[in-house]
Design a protein around this motif. Structure first.
Motif, short mmCIF file in Angstrom:
data_model
loop_
_atom_site.label_atom_id
_atom_site.label_comp_id
_atom_site.label_asym_id
_atom_site.label_seq_id
_atom_site.Cartn_x
_atom_site.Cartn_y
_atom_site.Cartn_z
N ASP A 281 0.83 -1.13 0.20
CA ASP A 281 -0.02 0.01 -0.01
C ASP A 281 0.83 1.28 -0.09
OD1 ASP A 281 -2.98 1.01 0.85
OD2 ASP A 281 -1.49 2.30 1.76
N THR A 282 0.50 2.03 -0.92
CA THR A 282 1.51 3.34 -1.03
C THR A 282 0.31 4.32 -1.23
OG1 THR A 282 3.14 4.46 -1.89
CG2 THR A 282 1.86 2.97 -3.48
N ALA A 283 0.91 5.79 -1.73
CA ALA A 283 0.08 6.91 -1.87
C ALA A 283 1.00 7.73 -2.71
CB ALA A 283 -0.37 7.38 -0.67
N ALA A 284 0.38 8.73 -3.38
CA ALA A 284 1.01 9.97 -4.07
C ALA A 284 1.92 10.68 -3.24
CB ALA A 284 0.13 10.69 -4.85
N VAL A 285 1.10 10.99 -1.93
CA VAL A 285 1.84 11.84 -1.01
C VAL A 285 2.91 11.05 0.05
CG1 VAL A 285 -0.34 13.24 -0.16
CG2 VAL A 285 0.04 11.19 0.86
N TYR A 286 3.02 9.76 -0.23
CA TYR A 286 4.11 9.11 0.52
C TYR A 286 5.57 9.34 -0.25
CZ TYR A 286 0.09 6.16 2.71
OH TYR A 286 -0.67 5.92 3.39
N ARG A 287 5.48 9.76 -1.55
CA ARG A 287 6.52 9.92 -2.36
C ARG A 287 7.40 9.02 -2.38
NH1 ARG A 287 7.58 16.08 -2.52
NH2 ARG A 287 5.61 16.91 -1.77
N ASN A 288 6.87 7.56 -2.45
CA ASN A 288 7.65 6.55 -2.65
C ASN A 288 7.26 5.41 -3.64
OD1 ASN A 288 5.70 5.21 -1.25
ND2 ASN A 288 6.71 4.85 0.74
N GLU A 289 6.33 5.91 -4.53
CA GLU A 289 5.64 5.04 -5.64
C GLU A 289 6.66 4.32 -6.35
OE1 GLU A 289 1.15 6.65 -6.39
OE2 GLU A 289 2.78 8.13 -6.79
N ALA A 290 7.70 5.52 -6.89
CA ALA A 290 8.54 5.09 -7.86
C ALA A 290 9.52 3.93 -7.25
CB ALA A 290 9.49 6.00 -8.42
N PHE B 167 -0.80 -7.46 -4.91
CA PHE B 167 -2.01 -6.68 -5.07
C PHE B 167 -1.45 -5.17 -4.45
CE2 PHE B 167 -5.49 -4.50 -3.41
CZ PHE B 167 -6.68 -5.10 -4.32
N ILE B 168 -1.43 -4.11 -5.64
CA ILE B 168 -0.92 -2.97 -5.18
C ILE B 168 -1.92 -1.84 -5.23
CG2 ILE B 168 0.81 -1.40 -5.93
CD1 ILE B 168 1.99 -3.96 -5.79
N THR B 169 -1.97 -0.94 -4.08
CA THR B 169 -2.83 -0.09 -3.78
C THR B 169 -2.13 1.57 -3.74
OG1 THR B 169 -4.30 -1.50 -2.26
CG2 THR B 169 -4.49 0.95 -2.06
N SER B 170 -2.55 2.51 -4.45
CA SER B 170 -2.11 3.70 -4.37
C SER B 170 -3.35 4.54 -4.02
CB SER B 170 -1.24 4.17 -5.34
OG SER B 170 -0.33 5.11 -4.96
N LYS B 171 -2.91 5.94 -4.02
CA LYS B 171 -3.97 6.94 -3.68
C LYS B 171 -3.73 8.13 -4.14
CE LYS B 171 -4.13 4.59 0.88
NZ LYS B 171 -2.34 4.63 1.09
N LEU B 172 -4.89 8.81 -4.59
CA LEU B 172 -4.74 10.14 -5.09
C LEU B 172 -4.60 11.23 -4.01
CD1 LEU B 172 -5.67 11.75 -7.75
CD2 LEU B 172 -8.10 12.08 -6.63
N GLY B 173 -3.58 11.97 -4.21
CA GLY B 173 -3.18 13.29 -3.27
C GLY B 173 -4.18 14.06 -3.30
N MET C 179 -7.25 12.74 -12.82
CA MET C 179 -6.74 11.66 -14.19
C MET C 179 -5.49 11.76 -14.17
SD MET C 179 -7.95 9.92 -16.49
CE MET C 179 -9.56 10.03 -16.93
N GLU C 180 -4.87 13.14 -14.14
CA GLU C 180 -3.59 13.33 -14.32
C GLU C 180 -2.86 12.91 -13.03
OE1 GLU C 180 -0.71 17.04 -14.05
OE2 GLU C 180 -2.78 17.60 -14.66
N GLY C 181 -3.38 12.90 -11.83
CA GLY C 181 -2.81 12.17 -10.68
C GLY C 181 -2.69 10.83 -10.73
N ALA C 182 -3.86 10.32 -11.24
CA ALA C 182 -3.89 8.67 -11.07
C ALA C 182 -2.81 8.21 -12.14
CB ALA C 182 -5.40 8.07 -11.49
N LEU C 183 -2.91 8.76 -13.34
CA LEU C 183 -1.96 8.25 -14.39
C LEU C 183 -0.43 8.62 -14.00
CD1 LEU C 183 -3.75 9.44 -17.46
CD2 LEU C 183 -3.62 7.15 -16.60
N LEU D 252 -7.35 4.56 -4.43
CA LEU D 252 -8.26 5.30 -3.42
C LEU D 252 -8.27 6.82 -3.62
CD1 LEU D 252 -7.49 3.21 -0.28
CD2 LEU D 252 -9.20 2.54 -2.12
N ILE D 253 -9.38 7.35 -3.34
CA ILE D 253 -9.12 8.95 -3.01
C ILE D 253 -8.65 8.85 -1.56
CG2 ILE D 253 -10.52 11.03 -2.92
CD1 ILE D 253 -12.61 10.22 -5.01
N HIS D 254 -7.43 9.79 -1.35
CA HIS D 254 -7.04 9.63 -0.12
C HIS D 254 -7.71 10.47 0.92
CE1 HIS D 254 -2.61 8.93 1.75
NE2 HIS D 254 -3.65 8.71 2.48
N TRP D 255 -8.19 11.44 0.61
CA TRP D 255 -8.81 12.36 1.59
C TRP D 255 -9.88 13.02 0.96
CZ3 TRP D 255 -8.40 13.25 6.62
CH2 TRP D 255 -8.85 14.63 6.98
N PRO D 256 -11.13 13.23 1.64
CA PRO D 256 -12.33 13.80 1.05
C PRO D 256 -12.24 15.51 0.69
CG PRO D 256 -12.88 13.46 3.56
CD PRO D 256 -11.46 12.87 3.10
#
Length: 290
Positions: free
Chosen positions: A50-59, A80-86, A95-99, A114-118
């Motif tokens: 499980d990662t996320a854009a805001v974790y800055r470790n996707e790469a 099974f890889i999970t990431s999240k939209l910042g 769209m740009e964020g997910a791509l 996932l959408i990380h935050w409402p």
């Protein structure tokens, strides 16, 4: 389709299976630390990350998996890889964020996004543009889901009100809601909402940012069954069918956290732990987000 054979799974409403145990990567920084944690996780049977854009470790996570999967005789389909939209990409940039996440992970698809935050970065929590931005983000995720680039889509840190709003407008129902969950925050209402809508309820911060491992009740239960406090807290969740994402950069801790499926807590111990519920959040509180 992989069976993630080494770890128990839970079915999602997309007819796919998600492992009950995954490695959380929040605060894992730098290629070396990520590589070490992923190596330890794969060695001890983890098949979800499980990662996320805001974790800055996707790469770094993507690179570690590319290097390590062949070593364990595994392929992309076995994890099974999970990431999240910042929150900065909430709305028009979704769209740009997910791509961008896909590109950094260097994957053809993400298993769960996932959408990380409402809320939206830069807007007040009470700003009335938040609901529109969430809806716009969800439409982008639905489009990528239809294209197969996201195999399942969901949300994180949503309240019961945010969930109800989403369920009224979505074309594709969320597969997962990922929130803080531990004995001091039993999330009864939110779990009932998820049950009603057929959404998988997933836990993060199972150890209450480490605070709960020193709780006298947790320690007593752990001593009673010859386990560590961390194992007891994680088992408390999975025994209720709630997937967990413990994070550690220490290989021995990563391995220890995986020892969840070879013991059972008694009903009495489950009740004792659940009785610690105080509605206490150690992490973000989204209840004020419009």
């Amino acid at each position: 389709m992989s069976s993630f054979s080494s770890t128990p799974t839970i079915p999602l409403n997309t007819e796919t299976q998600m492992p009950l145990l995954g490695l959380g990567t929040y605060k894992l920084q730098g290629a070396e630390e990520v590589h070490r944690a992923v190596d330890a996780a794969l060695a001890t049977g983890y098949r979800a990350f499980d990662t996320a854009a805001v974790y800055r470790n996707e790469a770094d996570l993507g690179r570690a998996l590319r290097e390590l999967l062949p070593r364990y005789g595994l392929t992309r389909q076995d994890v099974f890889i999970t990431s999240k939209l910042g929150p900065k990409d909430q709305g028009v940039k979704a769209m740009e964020g997910a791509l961008h996440s896909l590109s950094l992970l260097d994957l053809d698809y993400i298993d769960l996004y996932l959408i990380h935050w409402p809320g939206t970065q830069g807007l007040s929590v009470t700003d009335q543009r938040n609901p529109g931005n969430r809806a716009q983000s969800w439409a982008a995720l639905e489009e990528l889901y239809a294209q197969g680039k996201l195999r399942a889509i969901g949300v994180s840190n949503y309240t019961p009100a945010h969930m109800k709003e989403l369920m009224q407008s979505c074309k594709v129902a969320p597969a997962v809601l990922q929130v803080e969950f531990h004995p001091r925050l039993c999330q009864v209402e939110l779990r009932n909402v998820c049950k009603e809508y057929g959404v998988c309820f997933q836990a993060y911060s199972s150890l209450g940012k480490g605070e709960l491992v020193t709780d006298p009740v947790v320690i007593e239960v752990a001593q009673g069954c010859g386990r560590t406090p961390a194992q007891v807290l994680l088992r408390w969740a999975v025994q209720q069918g709630v997937p967990v994402l413990p994070k550690s950069s220490h290989p021995e801790r990563v391995a220890e956290n995986a020892e969840l499926f070879n013991f059972t807590l008694s009903d009495k111990d489950m009740h004792r732990l659940s009785a610690l519920d105080r509605g206490h959040k150690y992490c973000w509180d989204s209840s004020e987000v419009a």
